[in-house]
Design an enzyme around this catalytic site. Structure first.
Site, PDB file in Angstrom:
ATOM      1  N   ARG A 106     -14.117   6.934   1.830  1.00  0.00           N
ATOM      2  CA  ARG A 106     -13.679   5.811   0.967  1.00  0.00           C
ATOM      3  C   ARG A 106     -14.809   5.372   0.047  1.00  0.00           C
ATOM      4  O   ARG A 106     -14.611   5.074  -1.104  1.00  0.00           O
ATOM      5  CB  ARG A 106     -13.248   4.602   1.794  1.00  0.00           C
ATOM      6  CG  ARG A 106     -12.100   4.821   2.730  1.00  0.00           C
ATOM      7  CD  ARG A 106     -10.765   4.940   2.012  1.00  0.00           C
ATOM      8  NE  ARG A 106      -9.703   5.154   2.970  1.00  0.00           N
ATOM      9  CZ  ARG A 106      -9.419   6.332   3.526  1.00  0.00           C
ATOM     10  NH1 ARG A 106     -10.098   7.415   3.210  1.00  0.00           N
ATOM     11  NH2 ARG A 106      -8.439   6.435   4.402  1.00  0.00           N
ATOM     12  N   TYR A 122      -3.574   2.041 -12.530  1.00  0.00           N
ATOM     13  CA  TYR A 122      -3.141   0.682 -12.887  1.00  0.00           C
ATOM     14  C   TYR A 122      -3.916  -0.316 -12.047  1.00  0.00           C
ATOM     15  O   TYR A 122      -4.312  -0.025 -10.923  1.00  0.00           O
ATOM     16  CB  TYR A 122      -1.635   0.476 -12.694  1.00  0.00           C
ATOM     17  CG  TYR A 122      -1.079   0.871 -11.329  1.00  0.00           C
ATOM     18  CD1 TYR A 122      -0.766   2.193 -11.025  1.00  0.00           C
ATOM     19  CD2 TYR A 122      -0.853  -0.094 -10.339  1.00  0.00           C
ATOM     20  CE1 TYR A 122      -0.248   2.546  -9.798  1.00  0.00           C
ATOM     21  CE2 TYR A 122      -0.322   0.261  -9.100  1.00  0.00           C
ATOM     22  CZ  TYR A 122      -0.027   1.578  -8.837  1.00  0.00           C
ATOM     23  OH  TYR A 122       0.482   1.925  -7.609  1.00  0.00           O
ATOM     24  N   PRO A 123      -4.150  -1.490 -12.608  1.00  0.00           N
ATOM     25  CA  PRO A 123      -4.814  -2.525 -11.828  1.00  0.00           C
ATOM     26  C   PRO A 123      -3.787  -3.391 -11.105  1.00  0.00           C
ATOM     27  O   PRO A 123      -2.651  -3.501 -11.567  1.00  0.00           O
ATOM     28  CB  PRO A 123      -5.545  -3.341 -12.902  1.00  0.00           C
ATOM     29  CG  PRO A 123      -4.686  -3.224 -14.110  1.00  0.00           C
ATOM     30  CD  PRO A 123      -3.989  -1.877 -14.025  1.00  0.00           C
ATOM     31  N   LYS A 126      -3.161  -9.357  -5.563  1.00  0.00           N
ATOM     32  CA  LYS A 126      -2.201  -9.960  -4.642  1.00  0.00           C
ATOM     33  C   LYS A 126      -1.969 -11.405  -5.101  1.00  0.00           C
ATOM     34  O   LYS A 126      -2.919 -12.089  -5.499  1.00  0.00           O
ATOM     35  CB  LYS A 126      -2.744  -9.912  -3.216  1.00  0.00           C
ATOM     36  CG  LYS A 126      -2.825  -8.482  -2.645  1.00  0.00           C
ATOM     37  CD  LYS A 126      -1.484  -7.980  -2.145  1.00  0.00           C
ATOM     38  CE  LYS A 126      -1.432  -6.495  -1.824  1.00  0.00           C
ATOM     39  NZ  LYS A 126      -2.185  -6.101  -0.644  1.00  0.00           N
ATOM     40  N   HIS A 149       2.199  -0.857   4.976  1.00  0.00           N
ATOM     41  CA  HIS A 149       1.853  -0.189   3.715  1.00  0.00           C
ATOM     42  C   HIS A 149       1.255   1.202   3.984  1.00  0.00           C
ATOM     43  O   HIS A 149       1.668   2.192   3.379  1.00  0.00           O
ATOM     44  CB  HIS A 149       0.853  -1.073   2.961  1.00  0.00           C
ATOM     45  CG  HIS A 149       0.125  -0.392   1.854  1.00  0.00           C
ATOM     46  ND1 HIS A 149       0.587  -0.379   0.568  1.00  0.00           N
ATOM     47  CD2 HIS A 149      -1.038   0.305   1.842  1.00  0.00           C
ATOM     48  CE1 HIS A 149      -0.261   0.296  -0.182  1.00  0.00           C
ATOM     49  NE2 HIS A 149      -1.256   0.720   0.555  1.00  0.00           N
ATOM     50  N   GLN A 162      -4.872   8.664  -3.017  1.00  0.00           N
ATOM     51  CA  GLN A 162      -5.046   7.340  -3.626  1.00  0.00           C
ATOM     52  C   GLN A 162      -6.516   6.989  -3.604  1.00  0.00           C
ATOM     53  O   GLN A 162      -7.215   7.232  -2.627  1.00  0.00           O
ATOM     54  CB  GLN A 162      -4.264   6.251  -2.851  1.00  0.00           C
ATOM     55  CG  GLN A 162      -4.779   5.991  -1.436  1.00  0.00           C
ATOM     56  CD  GLN A 162      -4.683   4.522  -0.968  1.00  0.00           C
ATOM     57  OE1 GLN A 162      -4.227   3.650  -1.684  1.00  0.00           O
ATOM     58  NE2 GLN A 162      -5.123   4.264   0.247  1.00  0.00           N
TER      59      GLN A 162
HETATM   60  O1  76R Z   1      -7.638   3.492   4.153  1.00  0.00           O
HETATM   61  C1  76R Z   1      -6.576   3.985   4.601  1.00  0.00           C
HETATM   62  O2  76R Z   1      -6.067   5.066   4.214  1.00  0.00           O
HETATM   63  C2  76R Z   1      -5.856   3.179   5.635  1.00  0.00           C
HETATM   64  C3  76R Z   1      -4.522   2.713   5.193  1.00  0.00           C
HETATM   65  C4  76R Z   1      -4.523   2.073   3.797  1.00  0.00           C
HETATM   66  C5  76R Z   1      -5.210   0.924   3.365  1.00  0.00           C
HETATM   67  C6  76R Z   1      -6.163   0.040   4.123  1.00  0.00           C
HETATM   68  C7  76R Z   1      -3.756   2.546   2.665  1.00  0.00           C
HETATM   69  C8  76R Z   1      -2.970   3.701   2.680  1.00  0.00           C
HETATM   70  N1  76R Z   1      -3.934   1.711   1.601  1.00  0.00           N
HETATM   71  C9  76R Z   1      -4.831   0.708   1.983  1.00  0.00           C
HETATM   72  C10 76R Z   1      -5.310  -0.327   1.201  1.00  0.00           C
HETATM   73 MN1  76R Z   1      -2.975   1.796  -0.212  1.00  0.00          MN
HETATM   74  N2  76R Z   1      -2.035   1.868  -1.990  1.00  0.00           N
HETATM   75  C11 76R Z   1      -1.976   0.860  -2.917  1.00  0.00           C
HETATM   76  C12 76R Z   1      -1.078   1.248  -3.951  1.00  0.00           C
HETATM   77  O3  76R Z   1       1.887   0.318  -6.171  1.00  0.00           O
HETATM   78  C13 76R Z   1       1.727  -0.417  -5.166  1.00  0.00           C
HETATM   79  O4  76R Z   1       2.673  -1.017  -4.626  1.00  0.00           O
HETATM   80  C14 76R Z   1       0.362  -0.630  -4.616  1.00  0.00           C
HETATM   81  C15 76R Z   1      -0.678   0.372  -5.110  1.00  0.00           C
HETATM   82  C16 76R Z   1      -0.612   2.529  -3.654  1.00  0.00           C
HETATM   83  C17 76R Z   1       0.376   3.363  -4.450  1.00  0.00           C
HETATM   84  C18 76R Z   1      -1.225   2.906  -2.404  1.00  0.00           C
HETATM   85  C19 76R Z   1      -1.009   4.116  -1.754  1.00  0.00           C
HETATM   86  N3  76R Z   1      -3.845   0.017  -0.761  1.00  0.00           N
HETATM   87  C20 76R Z   1      -4.820  -0.641  -0.067  1.00  0.00           C
HETATM   88  C21 76R Z   1      -5.265  -1.785  -0.849  1.00  0.00           C
HETATM   89  C22 76R Z   1      -6.414  -2.707  -0.469  1.00  0.00           C
HETATM   90  C23 76R Z   1      -5.914  -3.923   0.234  1.00  0.00           C
HETATM   91  C24 76R Z   1      -7.026  -4.780   0.757  1.00  0.00           C
HETATM   92  O5  76R Z   1      -8.094  -4.278   1.149  1.00  0.00           O
HETATM   93  O6  76R Z   1      -6.784  -5.991   0.801  1.00  0.00           O
HETATM   94  C25 76R Z   1      -4.489  -1.797  -1.999  1.00  0.00           C
HETATM   95  C26 76R Z   1      -4.585  -2.788  -3.135  1.00  0.00           C
HETATM   96  C27 76R Z   1      -3.616  -0.673  -1.924  1.00  0.00           C
HETATM   97  C28 76R Z   1      -2.671  -0.337  -2.881  1.00  0.00           C
HETATM   98  N4  76R Z   1      -2.095   3.540   0.408  1.00  0.00           N
HETATM   99  C29 76R Z   1      -2.287   4.213   1.594  1.00  0.00           C
HETATM  100  C30 76R Z   1      -1.404   4.393  -0.465  1.00  0.00           C
HETATM  101  C31 76R Z   1      -1.158   5.637   0.239  1.00  0.00           C
HETATM  102  C32 76R Z   1      -0.432   6.846  -0.378  1.00  0.00           C
HETATM  103  C33 76R Z   1      -1.695   5.521   1.499  1.00  0.00           C
HETATM  104  C34 76R Z   1      -1.737   6.571   2.603  1.00  0.00           C
HETATM  105  C35 76R Z   1      -3.004   7.314   2.355  1.00  0.00           C
HETATM  106  C36 76R Z   1      -3.326   8.375   3.361  1.00  0.00           C
HETATM  107  O7  76R Z   1      -3.162   8.129   4.550  1.00  0.00           O
HETATM  108  O8  76R Z   1      -3.751   9.463   2.886  1.00  0.00           O
END
Ligand code: 76R
Length: 227
Positions: A106, A122-123, A126, A149, A162
């Site tokens: 990460r 895209y930005p 929350k 999520h 991602q």
């Molecule tokens: O780190 C990890 O993989 C653990 C699980 C995980 C976290 C903590 C994870 C998995 N995400 C995390 C955090 Mn995500 N993610 C987004 C978007 O369009 C939207 O609705 C939102 C944009 C997508 C498309 C996406 C995809 N994620 C976050 C955070 C930070 C939150 C915080 O710290 O407060 C954001 C803003 C965010 C947004 N997420 C995944 C994905 C995908 C595809 C996964 C699975 C990844 C994998 O396991 O390979």
């Protein structure tokens, strides 16, 4: 230079969106990219679709002066900066218990992932309004929602990478979302699917979307007319 522009952990990430001008100089752009890699940083080029920009350049490195220098060199190479996003890598507070190797991935991602040329950025933030305030939810509830999520995100394993970068205090939204996909429709499918997760359905606010195709330097420049 002092160290105050160097991150103590992780890397700075700039997304620079450029328009090509009659002064754009292919050799100068290629030389700027070469310098980034010689410094041990990463840079990648994306040929953009649509009117918002011709070329996106993503650069990652711990020293913000070096990222600034790339921006300067590309301006001097005759590209016109039309938008940008500034963020840093982080380990999400909801991923505190992932293995160390996953944390390192990460903080220090290696880009671009192979075979995933469909790209979007895209930005997002929350919400902090009225009943829909992510930041007044207790941690355990936020963790539950992020677990949901992550579970829906993992259905895209293999098709999509991602990169979530943190921009609270750096730019207008709280995160930059960069997606690399095997097929263009994977981008739509993942964003659409996540719209139904409560973390996004109720709490997410999105900025402008940018879409393009990742290519090697030469091919990206040719595609956008920097010949
Ligand atoms: O780190 C990890 O993989 C653990 C699980 C995980 C976290 C903590 C994870 C998995 N995400 C995390 C955090 Mn995500 N993610 C987004 C978007 O369009 C939207 O609705 C939102 C944009 C997508 C498309 C996406 C995809 N994620 C976050 C955070 C930070 C939150 C915080 O710290 O407060 C954001 C803003 C965010 C947004 N997420 C995944 C994905 C995908 C595809 C996964 C699975 C990844 C994998 O396991 O390979």
């Amino acid at each position: 230079m002092s160290d105050s522009a160097v991150l103590s952990e992780g890397v700075g990430v700039v997304h620079l969106f450029w328009k090509v001008t009659p002064l754009s100089d292919r050799d100068a752009v290629l030389a700027a990219f070469k310098q980034v890699r010689a410094d041990g940083d990463q840079v990648l080029a994306v040929a953009m679709l649509g009117h918002k920009a011709d070329l996106a350049v993503m650069a990652l490195g711990p020293d913000l002066w070096r990222l600034r220098n790339l921006q300067t060199e590309l301006t001097l190479a005759g590209l016109e900066l039309v938008d940008s996003y500034v963020s840093i890598t982080e380990v999400s507070e909801y991923a505190a218990d992932v293995p160390d190797a996953a944390k390192q991935a990460r903080l220090y991602p290696i880009l671009p992932p192979e075979g995933k040329e469909a790209w979007c950025f895209y930005p997002m933030s929350k919400k902090r309004t009225g009943e829909e305030n992510w930041f007044t939810l207790p941690f355990d509830r936020r963790r539950e929602l992020m677990y949901e999520h992550g579970t829906s995100g993992r259905k895209f394993a293999g098709r999509l990478v991602q990169l979530i970068t943190a921009s609270t205090g750096f730019d207008d939204y709280e995160w930059g979302v960069t997606l690399f996909a095997q097929r263009p429709e994977d981008l739509k499918d993942v964003v659409y699917t996540m719209r139904f997760d409560e973390a996004s359905a109720v709490y997410a606010d999105f900025g402008a979307f940018y879409t393009g195709v990742v290519a090697d330097d030469e091919a990206a420049l040719s595609a956008v007319g920097v010949r």
